[in-house]
Design an enzyme around this catalytic site. Structure first.
Site, short mmCIF file in Angstrom:
data_model
loop_
_atom_site.label_atom_id
_atom_site.label_comp_id
_atom_site.label_asym_id
_atom_site.label_seq_id
_atom_site.Cartn_x
_atom_site.Cartn_y
_atom_site.Cartn_z
N ARG A 80 0.86 -1.19 0.00
CA ARG A 80 0.00 0.00 0.00
C ARG A 80 0.89 1.24 0.00
NH1 ARG A 80 -2.35 2.94 4.95
NH2 ARG A 80 -3.67 4.47 3.92
N HIS A 124 -2.76 10.88 1.30
CA HIS A 124 -2.12 10.62 2.59
C HIS A 124 -1.45 11.92 3.03
CE1 HIS A 124 -0.56 7.10 5.20
NE2 HIS A 124 -0.18 8.21 5.81
N GLU A 169 -6.88 8.25 6.98
CA GLU A 169 -7.07 8.86 8.29
C GLU A 169 -7.53 10.32 8.22
OE1 GLU A 169 -3.73 8.19 10.86
OE2 GLU A 169 -3.81 6.03 10.61
N TYR A 300 -3.44 1.51 16.11
CA TYR A 300 -2.20 1.51 16.89
C TYR A 300 -2.45 1.30 18.38
CZ TYR A 300 0.03 2.92 12.62
OH TYR A 300 0.49 2.92 11.33
N GLU A 375 -3.10 -0.34 8.23
CA GLU A 375 -1.89 0.06 8.97
C GLU A 375 -1.94 -0.55 10.35
OE1 GLU A 375 -0.84 4.21 9.41
OE2 GLU A 375 -1.34 4.61 7.31
C1 FCB Z 1 -0.58 6.88 10.98
C2 FCB Z 1 -0.22 7.46 9.63
C3 FCB Z 1 1.06 6.94 9.07
C4 FCB Z 1 2.13 6.79 10.14
C5 FCB Z 1 1.59 6.03 11.33
C6 FCB Z 1 2.59 5.80 12.43
O1 FCB Z 1 -1.41 7.76 11.66
O2 FCB Z 1 -1.25 7.19 8.70
O3 FCB Z 1 1.47 7.79 8.04
O4 FCB Z 1 2.61 8.02 10.50
O5 FCB Z 1 0.48 6.67 11.85
#
Ligand code: FCB
Length: 475
Positions: A80, A124, A169, A300, A375
């Protein structure tokens, strides 16, 4: 306790890695590219750690062949990446620059020739500066411009790229870009942040329609959201109300229009002192509420909140991150708390249950829609040893934990089709500059030498076998 069991994935599960244009490409002045808001922001003193910029980044623009070969060696089956808007449409309007598009054509051809499936993100975070100068995402016009850009890129790459993602995001674009100001363009205007959220939604909807008008029917369109697992500090009704408010701003403001065609209950009331939402025009919600072929989830860490009233003294944080300004418009009465558990180098608590929770939520909110984890990953304090090897057992444990959560969700019957590790290689981590390393591949920024870390080997093995090696063997 290390996990001793082997975890197996469906045969056609995609094992990918993710990157974004500004974080890796460099070559910011080549082939007609103009500045994006991130060029301007990173060149403004005090905005990024150490004044770091993406001017060179990891020089992927010149090294993409080597990088694709490395992905293939590792065994990845998907990649990606994002298209840099100012590289293909420098002023944010008008015809495309062919040299810019050619770079992405070559990259995609290289991927395909190695059997790696490309997934393209259109946005992005690198808005052409000229569009910010005209008002940026708080302005409706920017959404119209995005649809035109989506059309251009769809036309150029639709024959060879099957997976499309409109926005990455949008929460960060709206609330970090225009609210707390820790991201480009660095504005701290709560009303503008909410206007930006609406126009990003509109951009997603109009962009999806524009893509559909040019893409072959087999291509799929999705969006990548950093939806948040928002949890209450206690079951006190005031804390549960705080969760609902933050959930509206973190998730509902995007899920609502995109998945259900309406803003969530309570959102307009809770932000009434900030904005009147009069920029939501008749027809906008229909335009935003486009059928999608898949959803992308970036995850995350979870969030823990309470009412400011109930928050124990000394445990209260304002949720602003590194800014004096809030990314949560109209939420002064909410307190944020550190979730318990080990943390990564970002200070983000490691908690795979949040990933499982969000996958389950998506399955409930968008039944039947295939999901991709677009991600997930960890920043670690990676350093080469005397032989130049980089051992990152913490990252392996992080990936193992989160991939196991994905596998659990598949076992529960959710249609999760793939996982993109963030990130393929160390890169420019926005306001943190090069100080935070998320890569499975180590980059020596002085020489641009790439060295796969032990996590890259471990992940590649998972990709090749479709199973996660037990942690004890991973080393
Ligand atoms: C996300 C972003 C990516 C990277 C990660 C750690 O929020 O989409 O670009 O910075 O965090």
């Amino acid at each position: 306790m290390p996990d001793q069991k082997t975890v197996s994935f469906p045969r056609d599960f995609l094992w990918g890695a993710a990157t974004s244009a500004y974080q890796i490409e460099g070559a910011v002045q080549e082939d007609g590219r103009t500045p994006s808001i991130w060029d301007t922001f990173s060149h403004t003193p005090g905005r990024t750690a150490g004044g770091d910029t993406g001017d060179v980044a990891v020089d992927h623009y010149h090294r993409y062949r080597e990088d694709v070969a490395m992905m293939a060696d590792l065994g990845l089956t998907a990649y990606r990446f994002s298209v840099s808007w100012p590289r293909v449409q420098p002023t944010g309007r008008g015809p495309a620059v062919q040299r810019g598009l050619d770079f992405y054509r070559r990259l995609v051809d290289e991927l395909l020739s190695h059997g790696i499936k490309p997934a393209v993100t259109l946005y992005h975070w690198d808005l052409p500066q000229e569009l910010e100068d005209a008002g940026g995402w708080p302005e409706r016009e920017t959404a119209l411009r995005f649809a035109e850009y989506a059309h251009l890129v769809g036309e150029a790459l639709g024959d060879r790229v099957e997976q499309w993602i409109t926005l990455n995001e949008p929460w960060c674009s709206a609330f970090l870009g225009y609210g707390s100001g820790v991201h480009a363009p660095g504005r701290t205007e709560p009303a503008a942040a909410l206007r930006a959220a609406h126009h990003l939604n509109l951009a997603h909807g109009l962009g999806t329609s524009a893509l559909r008008s040019v893409l072959p029917a087999r291509d799929t369109v999705a969006v990548s959201l950093n939806s948040s697992a928002v949890r209450p500090l206690s079951q006190d009704p005031r804390d549960l109300a705080a969760v609902r408010r933050i959930d509206n701003l973190a998730n509902g403001v995007f899920h609502g229009p995109m998945l259900h065609g309406a803003y969530p209950e309570g959102l307009f009331e809770q932000t009434a002192s900030v904005t009147d939402w009069s920029y939501v025009l008749d027809g906008d919600l229909d335009a935003i509420h486009q059928p999608l072929d898949a959803l992308g989830l970036n995850y995350y860490t979870p969030a823990l909140v309470s009412s400011a009233e109930t928050a124990p003294e000394g445990q209260r944080a304002d949720g602003h991150g590194d800014s004096a300004y809030s990314p949560w418009p109209g939420s002064e009465d909410v307190a944020f708390h550190q979730t318990p558990g080990d943390r990564t180098e970002m200070g983000w608590t490691i908690d795979p249950t949040g990933l499982h929770e969000l996958i389950t939520r998506y399955a409930r909110e968008a039944p039947g829609l295939p999901l991709y984890i677009t991600e997930n990953g960890a920043a670690c304090d990676d350093k080469p040893d005397a032989e130049g090897r980089v051992h990152d057992p913490e990252r392996i444990a992080y990936l193992h934990g989160h991939l196991s959560a994905v596998r659990r969700a598949i076992g529960d019957g959710v249609d999760v089709r793939g996982y993109y590790l963030w990130s393929l290689m160390d890169n420019f981590e926005w306001a943190y500059g090069y100080g935070k390393r998320f890569g499975a591949v180590y980059v020596d920024y002085a020489t641009q030498k790439r060295t796969p870390k032990s996590s890259a080997q471990w992940y590649g093995q998972a990709a090749k076998t479709g199973t996660l090696a037990p942690l004890t063997e991973a080393g």
